[in-house]
Motif scaffolding. Structure first.
Motif, PDB file in Angstrom:
ATOM      1  N   GLN A  15       0.974  -1.199   0.478  1.00 48.71           N
ATOM      2  CA  GLN A  15       0.183   0.248   0.186  1.00 48.71           C
ATOM      3  C   GLN A  15       1.179   1.238   0.117  1.00 48.71           C
ATOM      4  N   ARG A  18       2.352   2.167  -3.503  1.00 52.22           N
ATOM      5  CA  ARG A  18       0.893   2.190  -4.356  1.00 52.22           C
ATOM      6  C   ARG A  18       0.952   3.637  -4.420  1.00 52.22           C
ATOM      7  N   LEU A  24       1.037   3.179 -10.633  1.00 55.07           N
ATOM      8  CA  LEU A  24       0.807   1.438 -10.390  1.00 55.07           C
ATOM      9  C   LEU A  24      -0.646   1.255  -9.615  1.00 55.07           C
ATOM     10  N   LEU A  97       3.627  -6.169 -10.290  1.00 53.39           N
ATOM     11  CA  LEU A  97       3.037  -4.620 -10.177  1.00 53.39           C
ATOM     12  C   LEU A  97       2.785  -4.407 -11.238  1.00 53.39           C
TER      13      LEU A  97
END
Length: 155
Positions: A15, A18, A24, A97
């Motif tokens: 998290q 991101r 992403l 990813l």
């Protein structure tokens, strides 16, 4: 399998990653055999991506070995609508990813490598702990044990 506390640490790292890299669209940590460790992949079936990552990893490892390029580090796939990047994450995990096509690939690699290293440390430490649990302390015994065939003195 990775214990729940470490899964939370891995999810927190995904998290944060991101949040640092806005383009992403998903992040997934998986074992090298294709099981999801943690995922932040809205709209994507994480189990399927983890299984495909394991398959791609197997081919990548064989290709690296066959060409004398050493151990697996990363794999980058560019599709019409974006990128899929997979990074080694310690001895037994990988980081995959998903990114939009407008992402800065250099930044993707920089952040992916760093996150993969951190996730690898967490997963490897958890695996080491599971494989070699800390022995429980032996109970304290008072005095010496009685010899065979005798009864201890109650005084």
């Amino acid at each position: 399998m990775v214990p729940e506390a470490e899964v939370k640490d891995v999810l927190d790292e995904l998290q944060r990653l991101r949040a640092r890299v806005p383009l992403l669209t998903g992040a997934l940590a998986a074992s090298t055999d294709g099981l999801v460790v943690a995922q932040d992949t809205p709209g994507i079936e994480a189990e399927g991506v983890a299984a495909l990552t394991a398959a791609a990893l197997g081919v990548s490892i064989r290709m690296s070995d066959a060409t004398g390029r050493g151990g697996f580090r990363e794999l980058l796939i560019r599709g019409e609508n974006g990128y899929i990047a997979t990074y080694a994450a310690g001895r037994s995990a990988v980081l995959t990813l998903l990114a939009e096509d407008r992402i800065n690939v250099g930044r993707l690699h920089l952040e992916g490598r760093r996150a993969g290293a951190r996730i690898g440390e967490v997963v490897d430490a958890a695996q080491d702990h599971v494989e070699r649990p800390v022995p429980s302390p032996r109970p304290q015994q008072s005095g010496t044990l009685p010899r065979r065939g005798t009864t201890p003195d109650p005084t």
